[in-house]
Design a protein around this motif. Structure first.
Motif, PDB file in Angstrom:
ATOM      1  N   VAL A 258       3.398   5.848  -2.927  1.00  0.00           N
ATOM      2  CA  VAL A 258       4.519   6.407  -3.423  1.00  0.00           C
ATOM      3  C   VAL A 258       4.607   6.621  -4.862  1.00  0.00           C
ATOM      4  O   VAL A 258       4.807   7.752  -5.362  1.00  0.00           O
ATOM      5  N   VAL A 259       4.267   5.528  -5.552  1.00  0.00           N
ATOM      6  CA  VAL A 259       4.411   5.548  -6.945  1.00  0.00           C
ATOM      7  C   VAL A 259       3.321   6.459  -7.627  1.00  0.00           C
ATOM      8  O   VAL A 259       3.696   7.135  -8.451  1.00  0.00           O
ATOM      9  N   ALA A 260       2.152   6.044  -7.184  1.00  0.00           N
ATOM     10  CA  ALA A 260       1.017   7.262  -7.597  1.00  0.00           C
ATOM     11  C   ALA A 260       1.306   8.614  -7.448  1.00  0.00           C
ATOM     12  O   ALA A 260       0.861   9.315  -8.308  1.00  0.00           O
TER      13      ALA A 260
ATOM     14  N   GLY B 185       1.620  11.385 -10.434  1.00  0.00           N
ATOM     15  CA  GLY B 185       0.785  12.382 -10.404  1.00  0.00           C
ATOM     16  C   GLY B 185       1.519  13.686 -10.538  1.00  0.00           C
ATOM     17  O   GLY B 185       1.296  14.425 -11.214  1.00  0.00           O
ATOM     18  N   SER B 186       2.612  13.717  -9.726  1.00  0.00           N
ATOM     19  CA  SER B 186       3.350  14.920  -9.641  1.00  0.00           C
ATOM     20  C   SER B 186       4.001  15.024 -11.036  1.00  0.00           C
ATOM     21  O   SER B 186       4.349  16.377 -11.524  1.00  0.00           O
ATOM     22  N   ALA B 187       4.856  13.885 -11.664  1.00  0.00           N
ATOM     23  CA  ALA B 187       5.321  13.927 -12.981  1.00  0.00           C
ATOM     24  C   ALA B 187       4.378  14.549 -13.805  1.00  0.00           C
ATOM     25  O   ALA B 187       4.677  15.531 -14.740  1.00  0.00           O
TER      26      ALA B 187
ATOM     27  N   LEU C  32       0.807  -1.308  -0.104  1.00  0.00           N
ATOM     28  CA  LEU C  32       0.039  -0.151  -0.025  1.00  0.00           C
ATOM     29  C   LEU C  32       0.906   1.333   0.030  1.00  0.00           C
ATOM     30  O   LEU C  32       0.796   2.304  -0.660  1.00  0.00           O
ATOM     31  N   ALA C  33       1.841   1.335   1.109  1.00  0.00           N
ATOM     32  CA  ALA C  33       2.612   2.341   0.702  1.00  0.00           C
ATOM     33  C   ALA C  33       3.458   2.689  -0.682  1.00  0.00           C
ATOM     34  O   ALA C  33       3.772   3.574  -0.958  1.00  0.00           O
TER      35      ALA C  33
END
Length: 186
Positions: free
Chosen positions: A67-69, A73-75, A62-63
């Motif tokens: 973090v990947v999401a 999303g930031s990228a 889940l963590a």
């Protein structure tokens, strides 16, 4: 927006749309009583699925997913918010044997000059200008806010004449001129 950015955006939307459509199709066919959908749902081990959050590895997965999401999303946000400013535009390349004789023009002042010309027209209230890279094409974009009683046909003729003069000032250079007219409320 650059071409690469629009391709990435479209791929993300296509992937998310296909996943959502597949889930919706499964839910709809299950609700309608289609045998194949009911067989897919019955094959799932409900006890194993409900026990997943109690597994030791679940918080880590889940963590990592969060973090990947967040990074993805930031990228996506950064590549969409990045302004496509143009650099100098080569107008007259020098001879091949002389690499230091190229002539280039900064498009920002040309956009400001076009905005100044448009601001002198009757009924124009405010003008904003920018030079940007729109999907690989250098573009002089001028946004005009005008009085609602402006003669739009006359303004369009004047804007087209000014755009032609910009094209004549940059012979052979791939530069587009875009004039966006916004009318104030009456």
């Amino acid at each position: 927006m650059r071409r690469r950015t629009s391709v990435v955006d479209r791929l993300v939307v296509l992937t998310a749309g296909c996943v959502l459509l597949a889930g919706a199709a499964l839910a709809l066919t299950w609700a309608l009583g289609v045998t194949a959908a009911r067989n897919v749902v019955h094959r799932l081990d409900r006890a194993a699925i409900t026990a997943v959050p109690d597994q030791r590895w679940w918080p880590t997965v889940l963590a990592v997913t969060a973090v990947v999401a967040l990074l993805a999303g930031s990228a996506l946000l950064l590549i969409n918010l990045r302004r496509g400013r143009t650099s100098t535009m080569p107008v007259f390349p020098g001879p091949p044997e002389n690499t230091g004789a190229d002539l280039s023009v900064d498009l920002g002042p040309l956009a400001h000059g076009l905005a100044a010309e448009l601001s002198a027209l009757d009924g124009v209230r405010t003008v904003r200008s920018t030079a940007l890279d729109d999907r690989g094409l250098a573009t002089l974009r001028v946004t005009v806010v005008a009085d609602p009683s402006i003669d739009v046909a006359d303004f369009t003729r004047n804007a087209e004449a000014l755009a032609r003069s910009m094209a004549a000032a940059l012979p052979g250079a791939p530069v587009a001129t875009q004039v966006l007219l916004h009318l104030d409320p009456a």
